[in-house]
Design a protein around this motif. Structure first.
Motif, mmCIF file in Angstrom:
data_model
loop_
_atom_site.group_PDB
_atom_site.id
_atom_site.type_symbol
_atom_site.label_atom_id
_atom_site.label_comp_id
_atom_site.label_asym_id
_atom_site.label_seq_id
_atom_site.Cartn_x
_atom_site.Cartn_y
_atom_site.Cartn_z
ATOM 1 N N LEU A 324 -0.347 2.035 -21.598
ATOM 2 C CA LEU A 324 1.045 2.478 -21.682
ATOM 3 C C LEU A 324 1.927 1.673 -20.737
ATOM 4 C CD1 LEU A 324 3.237 4.402 -22.673
ATOM 5 C CD2 LEU A 324 2.486 6.053 -20.917
ATOM 6 N N GLY A 325 1.404 1.382 -19.535
ATOM 7 C CA GLY A 325 2.156 0.556 -18.597
ATOM 8 C C GLY A 325 2.393 -0.840 -19.131
ATOM 9 N N ASP A 326 1.380 -1.401 -19.825
ATOM 10 C CA ASP A 326 1.557 -2.719 -20.439
ATOM 11 C C ASP A 326 2.678 -2.693 -21.475
ATOM 12 O OD1 ASP A 326 -0.401 -4.043 -18.992
ATOM 13 O OD2 ASP A 326 -1.979 -3.624 -20.452
ATOM 14 N N SER A 327 2.717 -1.629 -22.257
ATOM 15 C CA SER A 327 3.769 -1.519 -23.269
ATOM 16 C C SER A 327 5.144 -1.455 -22.633
ATOM 17 C CB SER A 327 3.535 -0.279 -24.136
ATOM 18 O OG SER A 327 2.315 -0.374 -24.846
ATOM 19 N N LEU A 328 5.260 -0.667 -21.569
ATOM 20 C CA LEU A 328 6.559 -0.563 -20.897
ATOM 21 C C LEU A 328 6.940 -1.869 -20.210
ATOM 22 C CD1 LEU A 328 6.661 2.988 -19.289
ATOM 23 C CD2 LEU A 328 7.998 2.117 -21.195
ATOM 24 N N ALA A 329 5.943 -2.579 -19.668
ATOM 25 C CA ALA A 329 6.241 -3.851 -19.010
ATOM 26 C C ALA A 329 6.861 -4.827 -19.992
ATOM 27 C CB ALA A 329 4.976 -4.444 -18.391
ATOM 28 N N GLY A 330 6.575 -4.651 -21.273
ATOM 29 C CA GLY A 330 7.168 -5.506 -22.287
ATOM 30 C C GLY A 330 8.649 -5.306 -22.451
ATOM 31 N N LEU A 331 9.208 -4.263 -21.818
ATOM 32 C CA LEU A 331 10.650 -4.047 -21.871
ATOM 33 C C LEU A 331 11.407 -5.039 -21.010
ATOM 34 C CD1 LEU A 331 10.836 -0.157 -21.630
ATOM 35 C CD2 LEU A 331 11.243 -1.557 -23.645
#
Length: 350
Positions: A324-331
């Motif tokens: 989930l953190g990886d997905s948010l880092a994509g922001l």
């Protein structure tokens, strides 16, 4: 060529550790072959004034022209969390009769003779061993411990967490393939080959792990897999840790994008971007020039939100982004390259 026979029980017993004393011994190469380890030069240049106050003749004599050092300086680690003083005590307890033997094994094949500064070990090995131990202790305390070791320790811990994950998720064959191009694995034999390197008198022997397991040791001072000059005790292989080139850099991730910053706030957004690889609270605090307490507070919030995962190595806890953190880092879409130089911004202590 070194061949290690590994049974299923040896593979099951494969483990990881690193050694403060081994890193100290291997780092002596920086003072005789610095060009081979260019990534360390900026930090070691800062150590030079302290180094030159030591017995430099003794220190440099311990490294052969082919960068070999006596095996007694790199004993097999016995715990996953290194304690330099405990390891140094084990070095001081080295059997005197092995000191001269190992000096000959190190220097005779290439140099043709043991260096003059070490020749006294033939008649009085205990005295030379004490001098070496005293000098290494001074070298550790004045040169390595203040700045280099905290960075190296964090890097080595992160490497072990990564490699253990590779072993668990993708198996031994992938692990060995990624460790070094010198290694080959056929399901029963692990081979270290020296092809492609004009290495005179390279170690050649076969060893059967015989249920003793295999120890894998990340180090900051190797360009490929290596082991002891002659087989002694349970087998171990040292290999270059990931990220060594970053040791001398002062880096941080690019500034977070507006969306991620609005969602998490600037401090936590920047912290999340730093967790692509496992890293300790202490190392994060050093990189961001704040207190470990400030980092811990932000990490707790990220962890409670499911954005980070934790992994333990010995007494250290390392943090890394969750899926989930990886997905948010994509922001974050700042366009700046990851790992740009520090620009004076710091993590908010609040």
């Amino acid at each position: 060529m070194i061949t290690i026979e590994l049974g299923l029980d040896d593979l099951a017993a494969t483990s990881f550790a690193f050694s403060a004393l081994m890193e100290t011994g291997m780092s002596l190469r920086m003072w005789t072959h610095a060009s081979a380890y260019a990534e360390h030069i900026p930090l070691f240049n800062r150590m030079r004034p302290a180094f030159e106050r030591l017995d430099t003749e003794l220190i440099t004599s311990l490294v052969g022209s082919w960068r070999w050092i006596p095996d007694f300086l790199t004993p097999r680690p016995t715990t996953p969390w290194p304690d330099f003083q405990r390891e140094l005590a084990a070095l001081r307890a080295t059997a005197p009769e092995t000191v001269w033997t190992e000096l000959e094994r190190t220097f005779l094949p290439i140099e043709g003779a043991v260096p003059r500064r070490l020749a006294g070990a033939r008649e009085d090995p205990e005295r030379l061993l004490a001098e070496i131990a005293d000098t290494l202790e001074a070298y550790w305390e004045t040169c390595l411990l203040p700045e280099w070791w905290p960075r190296a320790k964090s890097l080595l811990e992160a490497d072990i967490v990564y490699r253990a994950r590779v072993l668990a998720e993708r198996g031994a064959a992938t692990l060995f393939q990624e460790l070094s191009n010198r290694l080959s694995w056929d399901g029963r034999r692990l081979v270290i080959r020296w092809e492609g390197e004009p290495m005179p008198a390279a170690p050649t022997y076969d060893v059967d792990a015989a249920g003793q397991g295999l120890l894998l040791i990340p180090t900051c001072f190797s360009h490929g897999a290596l082991s002891v000059i002659t087989p002694v005790g349970p087998p171990w292989i040292a290999y270059q840790a990931r990220g060594v080139a970053t040791l001398a850099e002062r880096v941080e991730p690019p500034p977070p994008g507006p969306a991620l910053e609005r969602l998490l706030g600037p401090p936590r957004a920047r912290l999340l971007l730093m967790l692509e690889e496992p890293v300790s609270t202490t190392e994060l605090a050093r990189l961001l020039r704040v207190t470990p307490g400030a980092v811990s507070q932000h990490l707790k919030v990220l962890s409670d939100a499911g954005l980070t995962s934790r992994a333990r190595h010995g007494r250290s806890v390392l943090y890394v982004r969750s899926p989930l953190g990886d997905s948010l880092a994509g922001l974050s879409h700042s366009g700046a390259p990851r790992g740009q130089a520090l620009n004076g911004e710091v993590l908010d202590e609040r």
